[in-house]
Motif scaffolding. Sequence first.
Motif, PDB file in Angstrom:
ATOM      1  N   GLU A 246      36.506   2.804  22.553  1.00 13.64           N
ATOM      2  CA  GLU A 246      35.319   2.523  23.355  1.00 13.64           C
ATOM      3  C   GLU A 246      34.218   1.905  22.501  1.00 13.64           C
ATOM      4  O   GLU A 246      33.518   0.986  22.928  1.00 13.64           O
TER       5      GLU A 246
ATOM      6  N   LYS B  81      35.111  -1.689  21.751  1.00  7.75           N
ATOM      7  CA  LYS B  81      34.885  -2.529  22.927  1.00  7.75           C
ATOM      8  C   LYS B  81      33.400  -2.838  23.099  1.00  7.75           C
ATOM      9  O   LYS B  81      33.027  -3.955  23.475  1.00  7.75           O
TER      10      LYS B  81
ATOM     11  N   HIS C 275      32.501  -5.624  20.540  1.00 10.27           N
ATOM     12  CA  HIS C 275      32.997  -6.952  20.869  1.00 10.27           C
ATOM     13  C   HIS C 275      32.381  -7.486  22.159  1.00 10.27           C
ATOM     14  O   HIS C 275      32.188  -8.700  22.298  1.00 10.27           O
TER      15      HIS C 275
ATOM     16  N   ARG D 255      47.024   0.286  23.232  1.00 10.83           N
ATOM     17  CA  ARG D 255      46.643  -0.510  22.068  1.00 10.83           C
ATOM     18  C   ARG D 255      47.566  -0.207  20.890  1.00 10.83           C
ATOM     19  O   ARG D 255      47.869   0.947  20.595  1.00 10.83           O
TER      20      ARG D 255
ATOM     21  N   GLU E  70      46.347  -5.280  22.717  1.00  9.48           N
ATOM     22  CA  GLU E  70      45.969  -4.323  23.752  1.00  9.48           C
ATOM     23  C   GLU E  70      46.501  -4.795  25.102  1.00  9.48           C
ATOM     24  O   GLU E  70      46.187  -5.891  25.565  1.00  9.48           O
TER      25      GLU E  70
END
Length: 403
Positions: A160, A163, A166, A330, A362
């Motif tokens: 998390e 993410k 990114h 992933r 992923e």
Amino acid sequence: MSKIKTTFSIGLLIALLPSHLSAFGVILQYQGEVDNREAYFADVRVIKNRTPPNQIMGPTEIREIDVTAVYENPNKPEFVHTKLQFECPNSYSMNMETHQITENKQKVKSVDSVKFRIGENSYKLRRSDLKAEPIPVSDWKTSDAPMLLKAGTIACNDIEFDKALHAAIKSKDFDFDGFGKRISKLGLPSDLPLIGQTLSPEFLDFAWDQLWWDKVSAGKRPDPSGKWAKVPTKEEKEAAIKKLQAQYDAVQPQIEAAKKSLLSEITKAQTQRKADIETAKNGSKHPDGSKMNKYEAKLANVFHGQTEQQVVEYMGNPQFNQAGDTRFLRYTQTWEKQGVTVYGSQGVIGGDAGGYAECFAEFSLKQDAQGVWRVDDILVRSDYEGIGSREVRLLCNDIVRGK
């Protein structure tokens, strides 16, 4: 003596970030009074999975994050670099025979306490002589210290957090507000300071250049070794260069072997290059219409529309996550080489370059009309630091080949 405020403004740190964000560190904690201030930093590029093989996809997993504490106090080390390992509840567990996924009802984001230990390869840099001293592996302990709570939250929610990072990268800009909102959902402060430094020597320089510059400008930085202020002699420079040459000569056989291996892999890859290019040009696209890279296209040709069980059977046991109506499997490959740093006048004067590289694939899955989870999209991303650039392609090739 008044206590120093420990809050930071992300806006004030924007100027400290490199124009191209390829590396990330965070300031976990800043505390203490003048002459006894401490700054705790974390390298958030790669969170390692240290779960024993017989516990993979069980109710708990072990995550490791690199944390560096830098000290102002002259009676403490320059810094302490620890491989902090946390026991994390798995959001989901998997039956390894049937590949059936079960949600863990005890899963948490932020916590009131963490179970942790100091892992292998931790060390401290002594202030007296700027020599590294190993720190032994510790027993498991429980703590509610704010720094450990934040480090544990990042380690236990690494996908998390990754993410959020990114998603905040917008071309050449970074969406600090969006990043803050995303990590606040994990229980982290929305203004958690993000910086471009990631290595212990960089954190050391950051603390003295940016946080405690008043001490430096006043000539009051603790310097029992004399190496921060002392101008090295010609003999000392030659000795340092000689030591680096010896280190270089010692690793030269491994470097040559790596070159031969790399050349072999390049030769094999040349026969597939044209096919890879054509696949990337004419092949699959992501659901948003953007083109897939060659690794994504290769995997999509095999797995798009396939079931979750088929992915696991070919790729092996994944890191698992679920958000809303989408599941994420992933697979990550990493490479790391510890660098050697030589300290001298005004800081680092040389060393043997280290580096790291990572590549992950992923798989995004959605349920079909019958409730079966099937591959809807595939994302392959890589990152590297230092000499890790030459390892990235090999790691991504390994990912595509599966287990």
